[in-house]
Structures are given as structure tokens and as C-alpha cells.
Enzyme design. Sequence first.
Site, PDB file in Angstrom:
ATOM      1  N   GLU A 240      -2.413  -9.051   3.611  1.00 36.13           N
ATOM      2  CA  GLU A 240      -2.527  -9.251   4.959  1.00 36.13           C
ATOM      3  C   GLU A 240      -4.010  -9.160   5.438  1.00 36.13           C
ATOM      4  OE1 GLU A 240      -3.189  -4.951   5.272  1.00 36.13           O
ATOM      5  OE2 GLU A 240      -1.925  -6.747   3.894  1.00 36.13           O
TER       6      GLU A 240
ATOM      7  N   HIS B 173      -3.824  -5.382  -0.117  1.00 39.43           N
ATOM      8  CA  HIS B 173      -3.552  -5.687   1.197  1.00 39.43           C
ATOM      9  C   HIS B 173      -3.581  -7.375   1.155  1.00 39.43           C
ATOM     10  CE1 HIS B 173      -3.520  -1.971   3.361  1.00 39.43           C
ATOM     11  NE2 HIS B 173      -4.326  -1.661   2.535  1.00 39.43           N
TER      12      HIS B 173
ATOM     13  N   CYS C 122       0.739  -1.217   0.012  1.00 38.37           N
ATOM     14  CA  CYS C 122      -0.109  -0.161  -0.155  1.00 38.37           C
ATOM     15  C   CYS C 122       0.873   1.124   0.060  1.00 38.37           C
ATOM     16  CB  CYS C 122      -0.932   0.011   1.148  1.00 38.37           C
ATOM     17  SG  CYS C 122      -2.381   1.172   0.938  1.00 38.37           S
TER      18      CYS C 122
END
Length: 385
Positions: free
Chosen positions: A353, A351, A258
Site C-alpha cells: 500500500e 508494504h 507487516c
Amino acid sequence: MNSPQPVPALLVLEDGRTFRGESFGAPGEAFGEAVFATGMTGYEETLTDPSYRRQVVIATAPQIGNTGWNDEDDESRRIWVAGFVVREASRISSNWRAKRDLGDELKAQGVVGVTGVDTRALTRHLRERGAMRVGLSTVETDPDKLRERVLQQPAMAGANLVDEVTVAEPVVVPAQGEKRFTVAAIDLGIKEMTPELLSRRGIEVHVLPAGSTIDDITALGPDGVFFSNGPGDPATADDAVALLTDVLDADLPYFGICFGNQIFGRTLGFGTFKLKYGHRGINQPVMDLATRRVEITAHNHGFAVDAPLGETTTTRWGDVRVSHVCLNDDVVEGLELTRDGAVAGFSVQYHPEAAAGPHDSAYLFDRFCAVMTAHQDGHSAGKDA
């Protein structure tokens, strides 16, 4: 017993568009950039994501709060959004892990929440006009007066917010199982799931403040360096660009997510720009241009890298190309740097994660491990030669 009377709440955008609703969080006022998020789940992760610093999040899902609030899904030490707007705040919490209601947590942390707003109309307005400043109030009833204060607020373009969210001191997250690597993770607004997923792969993660130096990094003897997500305008993050320049000069493998992708882009010589209304949600299609594989991914970004698609750019550290694009609008969603045919660093705008899902992109953490392994093997071969 009579139910307490709802407290009226007012929402005013900088262009004068006005919505009225009811308070379901803390009383008072909040100001920030109005953005909408399309996820149907994961509101707890959204609210505790430091990347939402100084933003008022509008949930497009019609009902929010039915799983309450637990203490396991927080992505950081606090709620970071400036305010939260929903169509309907659920009256009950029905998840077995819930410790309290969403509204109670907003009140406890002093976050203004507004329910009863036509979020469909509000989202359509932001899609047409773009993200803009907004004010929420449970005390001001005059839209014109509230708008005057909205127009006094700083815009997100040009905002440098990293220092407001980074850790004050280094934090070490031990490797789970056998230790394989050491990674220095620069906290530009990191989410807790990131070091967790690195740790699961045998990585000892040293989360470092954004103001760290290359000496702080190399003192750890790291096998790689990670730059996290974070809030604000990447065009203001000159210190992070300078640090990443030193990292690449030191020939350390790099992975960024990001904001870390935007910093990578700037370091490699590309510009960044503000998107009209950004990408925020957990249902964004992204294509890996090398494999042509499409992943459904989680996003939270209002800025993007301005890099050429389908071209290779030569830098002093090697050749860089755009590795991923968003299929909705061709926005750059990833970069890859190669040196002598090997990957020296890579980043993604989305993202991998994402704790609330989807998990299509979790393999990128394994790719980072592979890059660090190849780097180690290359250095060993060089010493042997």
C-alpha cells in the site's frame, strides 16, 4: 534583520556514541529506538506511519523537507515517530501542494527534530552495532547525563504498543463504485492508504479496534479479514494471535501486511525474532518464490517470522509455505496458506500500500479479491452439491 541563532541539539545512543546538531522541530527531549530509513522520498508518510511508534527515525537521504508538508499525504491522524534526525533540513519548501514547512509541522505536533547530524556515520554505526535506544535533547548538553536517561528507557523487544495506536471505535470506509465485498480490517496500526486501496476495488472496509472479537467480525458478514501493520514486538501480541486463530477457524479468507504477517506466522505455529537493524525504506528487493518475479518494495519492520524456506508445513487449517523472501538477507517476506489446493490466506511483510512508492506490489490487493471470489464460489458449489 538578524536570523535567529540555531538551537543546539544533542543525540546520545545507549552505547555512548554521541552526535551534535541543531534543532529544527520542537524543543525538548525525546527517547526511543534509533532506526534508519533509506527512502529518498515519502518522509511525510514515514512520520505519520503508526508502525514507527516509540522510534527515532534517522533519514539516510542527505536532504529532507524540500517538499514541505501537505495534508493529503498523512497516513494517519498524527505524527507517530518519537523523534526525527536528518543531515540537512531543507531551508525552503518548493512543492505546489505544501501548506507549511516540515520543521513547522514537527513543532506544531511537539516532535523533536535534529538537523546537522552526520547521518552517514550514524547509520553505519547502527548497521554495525544494531538498532538501540537513543535520546535527543535541546536542553541537556552533557552526554553522560542524557545517556543515563537513555538507559532507563524500555527496549523495543517485549514492547506491546498496539493499544496505543489502534482506533477507539469502528470506522467504515465505503466501497468506491459497485460494492463487491465486505472486509473486516483489524487496526493494529493501519495506514490510511490500505483501506483506500481496498475501497478502490469495490470493498466496503470496516476498520475495527485491535480489541475486537470474532463475534464483532462475523456480525459484519465479511467476505474476508485483514490484519494491518503496527508497532512493537509481535511476540507480545497474544490477543491478536487468538483473534486470528478464531478467524481461521471460521474459514474466513485472510490477508495480512507487516505486523499482520508476523501475527499470521505466530498463529500458524512459527516464532518471530528481532532483526539486527531491520528493513526500513522504499528500495528493498523481494522475490515471489512462485513466479520468481522480483519486486522493489517498501519496508518498515524490525521483527521477522522464523519459518523454514523451501518447505511446506502442515497446520490444522491447511499447508503453509514461505511465499516471498528478501534478496538482501533471505528474511521471510510472505506466507501462504492453502487448503484443498486453494489459497485460504496469505500475508506479506512489506508494504504493497506504499503511498510514496514503489507500487510493484499493489497487485496483492487484487489477489485478495481473487481469494475472496474463489472462497465464495467454493461455498456456492458446496451448497449446490
